[in-house]
Design a protein around this motif. Structure first.
Motif, PDB file in Angstrom:
ATOM      1  N   VAL A 200     -21.124  12.431  39.544  1.00 49.74           N
ATOM      2  CA  VAL A 200     -21.724  12.555  40.653  1.00 49.74           C
ATOM      3  C   VAL A 200     -21.381  14.529  40.532  1.00 49.74           C
ATOM      4  O   VAL A 200     -22.074  15.104  41.161  1.00 49.74           O
ATOM      5  N   TRP A 201     -19.970  14.628  40.172  1.00 48.49           N
ATOM      6  CA  TRP A 201     -19.835  15.601  39.735  1.00 48.49           C
ATOM      7  C   TRP A 201     -20.542  16.862  38.910  1.00 48.49           C
ATOM      8  O   TRP A 201     -21.258  17.672  38.644  1.00 48.49           O
ATOM      9  N   SER A 202     -21.538  16.102  37.986  1.00 46.46           N
ATOM     10  CA  SER A 202     -22.293  17.335  37.289  1.00 46.46           C
ATOM     11  C   SER A 202     -23.709  17.575  37.822  1.00 46.46           C
ATOM     12  O   SER A 202     -24.375  18.657  38.005  1.00 46.46           O
ATOM     13  N   TRP A 203     -24.152  16.599  38.579  1.00 49.94           N
ATOM     14  CA  TRP A 203     -25.488  17.305  40.002  1.00 49.94           C
ATOM     15  C   TRP A 203     -24.198  18.234  41.232  1.00 49.94           C
ATOM     16  O   TRP A 203     -25.349  19.394  41.136  1.00 49.94           O
ATOM     17  N   TRP A 204     -23.052  17.519  41.207  1.00 52.58           N
ATOM     18  CA  TRP A 204     -22.280  19.060  42.053  1.00 52.58           C
ATOM     19  C   TRP A 204     -22.625  20.059  41.227  1.00 52.58           C
ATOM     20  O   TRP A 204     -22.851  21.032  42.177  1.00 52.58           O
ATOM     21  N   ALA A 205     -22.492  20.428  40.301  1.00 57.78           N
ATOM     22  CA  ALA A 205     -22.255  21.448  39.505  1.00 57.78           C
ATOM     23  C   ALA A 205     -22.934  21.820  39.483  1.00 57.78           C
ATOM     24  O   ALA A 205     -23.528  22.678  39.994  1.00 57.78           O
ATOM     25  N   LEU A 206     -24.370  21.658  38.924  1.00 60.25           N
ATOM     26  CA  LEU A 206     -26.110  21.700  39.011  1.00 60.25           C
ATOM     27  C   LEU A 206     -26.194  22.078  40.044  1.00 60.25           C
ATOM     28  O   LEU A 206     -27.188  23.546  40.526  1.00 60.25           O
TER      29      LEU A 206
ATOM     30  N   ALA B 258     -10.668  28.742  49.676  1.00 62.96           N
ATOM     31  CA  ALA B 258     -11.437  27.827  50.048  1.00 62.96           C
ATOM     32  C   ALA B 258     -12.070  27.195  48.557  1.00 62.96           C
ATOM     33  O   ALA B 258     -11.786  25.585  48.480  1.00 62.96           O
ATOM     34  N   CYS B 259     -12.289  28.511  47.125  1.00 58.38           N
ATOM     35  CA  CYS B 259     -12.398  28.243  45.898  1.00 58.38           C
ATOM     36  C   CYS B 259     -11.016  27.002  45.528  1.00 58.38           C
ATOM     37  O   CYS B 259     -11.560  26.393  45.025  1.00 58.38           O
ATOM     38  N   ALA B 260      -9.537  27.425  45.673  1.00 56.63           N
ATOM     39  CA  ALA B 260      -8.946  26.783  45.380  1.00 56.63           C
ATOM     40  C   ALA B 260      -8.851  25.063  45.663  1.00 56.63           C
ATOM     41  O   ALA B 260      -8.726  24.670  44.720  1.00 56.63           O
ATOM     42  N   LEU B 261      -8.419  24.844  47.175  1.00 60.06           N
ATOM     43  CA  LEU B 261      -8.886  23.449  47.561  1.00 60.06           C
ATOM     44  C   LEU B 261      -9.956  22.778  46.958  1.00 60.06           C
ATOM     45  O   LEU B 261      -9.788  21.813  47.410  1.00 60.06           O
ATOM     46  N   ILE B 262     -11.117  23.544  46.479  1.00 62.11           N
ATOM     47  CA  ILE B 262     -12.735  22.707  46.521  1.00 62.11           C
ATOM     48  C   ILE B 262     -12.182  22.304  44.834  1.00 62.11           C
ATOM     49  O   ILE B 262     -12.025  21.277  44.284  1.00 62.11           O
ATOM     50  N   LEU B 263     -11.826  23.348  44.422  1.00 65.24           N
ATOM     51  CA  LEU B 263     -11.044  23.249  42.413  1.00 65.24           C
ATOM     52  C   LEU B 263     -10.136  21.703  42.330  1.00 65.24           C
ATOM     53  O   LEU B 263      -9.732  21.973  40.995  1.00 65.24           O
ATOM     54  N   GLY B 264      -9.389  22.627  43.601  1.00 65.45           N
ATOM     55  CA  GLY B 264      -7.942  21.286  43.591  1.00 65.45           C
ATOM     56  C   GLY B 264      -6.648  22.015  42.832  1.00 65.45           C
ATOM     57  O   GLY B 264      -5.971  21.480  41.891  1.00 65.45           O
ATOM     58  N   ARG B 265      -6.282  23.018  42.896  1.00 62.45           N
ATOM     59  CA  ARG B 265      -5.112  24.131  42.607  1.00 62.45           C
ATOM     60  C   ARG B 265      -4.309  24.065  43.481  1.00 62.45           C
ATOM     61  O   ARG B 265      -4.400  24.328  44.480  1.00 62.45           O
TER      62      ARG B 265
END
Length: 65
Positions: free
Chosen positions: A7-13, A58-65
């Motif tokens: 799932v994460w590879s498709w999300w990244a693409l 928002a980016c920090a929340l998405i990346l989990g930091r």
């Protein structure tokens, strides 16, 4: 096709190109504003800074930091 990837590879693409374009636009925006900084008022600068801080949060929340 989803069977061969996670799932994460498709999300990244799907989202990495959009993120790259967004960051490029932000860089161009800051460069343009640096050249024309006298045309913006204090309120506009504060709103711009708050918007960018919200984007970073928002980016920090998405990346989990």
């Amino acid at each position: 096709m989803l069977h061969f990837g996670g799932v994460w590879s498709w999300w990244a693409l799907l989202w990495v190109p959009l993120l790259a374009v967004t960051i490029g636009c932000l860089v161009l925006e800051w460069q343009a504003l640096a050249h024309n900084h006298w045309r913006m008022g204090v309120g506009e600068w504060l709103l711009l800074i708050v918007a960018h801080l919200g984007f970073l949060a928002a980016c920090a929340l998405i990346l989990g930091r």
